[in-house]
Enzyme design. Sequence first.
Site, short mmCIF file in Angstrom:
data_model
loop_
_atom_site.label_atom_id
_atom_site.label_comp_id
_atom_site.label_asym_id
_atom_site.label_seq_id
_atom_site.Cartn_x
_atom_site.Cartn_y
_atom_site.Cartn_z
N GLY A 124 -29.84 35.92 -25.40
CA GLY A 124 -29.71 34.55 -24.90
C GLY A 124 -31.00 33.77 -24.77
N ASP A 162 -32.34 33.51 -20.02
CA ASP A 162 -31.58 32.29 -20.28
C ASP A 162 -30.98 31.74 -19.00
OD1 ASP A 162 -29.77 34.39 -20.07
OD2 ASP A 162 -28.68 33.92 -21.91
N ASP A 171 -27.25 34.71 -12.99
CA ASP A 171 -25.89 34.58 -12.49
C ASP A 171 -25.80 35.41 -11.20
OD1 ASP A 171 -23.17 33.77 -12.80
OD2 ASP A 171 -22.69 35.68 -13.71
N VAL A 212 -21.16 28.22 -19.16
CA VAL A 212 -21.78 27.29 -20.10
C VAL A 212 -22.25 27.99 -21.37
CG1 VAL A 212 -22.49 25.61 -18.33
CG2 VAL A 212 -24.02 27.52 -18.89
N ARG A 267 -24.41 29.72 -29.54
CA ARG A 267 -25.82 29.78 -29.15
C ARG A 267 -26.62 28.66 -29.79
NH1 ARG A 267 -26.61 34.79 -26.73
NH2 ARG A 267 -25.50 36.56 -27.63
P1 IMP Z 1 -26.59 38.55 -14.07
O1 IMP Z 1 -27.52 37.57 -13.42
O2 IMP Z 1 -27.05 39.97 -13.97
O3 IMP Z 1 -25.19 38.40 -13.56
O4 IMP Z 1 -26.47 38.29 -15.62
C1 IMP Z 1 -26.99 37.18 -16.28
C2 IMP Z 1 -26.51 37.25 -17.71
O5 IMP Z 1 -25.11 36.94 -17.77
C3 IMP Z 1 -27.20 36.21 -18.58
O6 IMP Z 1 -28.34 36.73 -19.22
C4 IMP Z 1 -26.13 35.87 -19.59
O7 IMP Z 1 -26.17 36.78 -20.67
C5 IMP Z 1 -24.83 36.08 -18.85
N1 IMP Z 1 -24.28 34.81 -18.32
C6 IMP Z 1 -24.14 34.46 -17.03
N2 IMP Z 1 -23.60 33.24 -16.90
C7 IMP Z 1 -23.41 32.79 -18.16
C8 IMP Z 1 -22.88 31.54 -18.70
O8 IMP Z 1 -22.48 30.60 -18.00
N3 IMP Z 1 -22.85 31.46 -20.06
C9 IMP Z 1 -23.29 32.45 -20.88
N4 IMP Z 1 -23.78 33.61 -20.41
C10 IMP Z 1 -23.84 33.78 -19.07
MG MG Z 2 -25.39 37.04 -22.78
#
Ligand code: IMP
Ligand code: MG
Length: 174
Positions: free
Chosen positions: A45, A100, A103, A153, A165
């Site tokens: 990403g 990127d 979350d 998103v 992407r």
């Molecule tokens: P986390 O913070 O460990 O939950 O994971 C973050 C990862 O989840 C990011 O690097 C993305 O690959 C994926 N991700 C989280 N939210 C989104 C979104 O809204 N769109 C696309 N990928 C997302």
């Molecule tokens: Mg991803």
Amino acid sequence: MEYHDTSEVLITTDQIEQMVEDVAAQINADYMPYQELIVIGILTGAYIFTADLTRHLNMAVNVDFMQVSSYVGTESTGVLKIRKELTVDVAGKDVLVVEDIIDTGRTMALLKDLLYERGAKSVKLCAAFDKPDRRVNDLKADYVGLVIPDEFVVGYGLDLDGQYRNFRDVRIVR
Ligand code: IMP
Ligand code: MG
């Protein structure tokens, strides 16, 4: 290939360009000019953001990539899965992780711990986008481009099952 409604633009190309410049200015202010900095872009990403951001940095940047994800097993903190390893040795180095989007925060929290275990001198986190409403821990990125609402998103590197992407703006998936 499945069809998704991606007609709603959340962040325009112009806003993204401004965001990249703002984040780069903050990073440039925090490190010495020509200081060695290992930049770790998180695949897949962050490939576009890493390319855009690093071209605005004035340190002695050494770019590498890592592909990681986290999954929740028996521990609620999650487990880090490394799909592509680094090629540089981070021991004794200043490291900037470029992601990127943040979350839940699990991936970045686990990766930061791992890089310190490997002897990094400093580890800072930079994310193009942040969804703080979704956080399950107290992780805070050192540099955040834009805070966004809890929506899925795509675009500017972000995907849905590998698609979208290449969008130049960021769109909400309905
Ligand atoms: P986390 O913070 O460990 O939950 O994971 C973050 C990862 O989840 C990011 O690097 C993305 O690959 C994926 N991700 C989280 N939210 C989104 C979104 O809204 N769109 C696309 N990928 C997302
Ligand atoms: Mg991803």
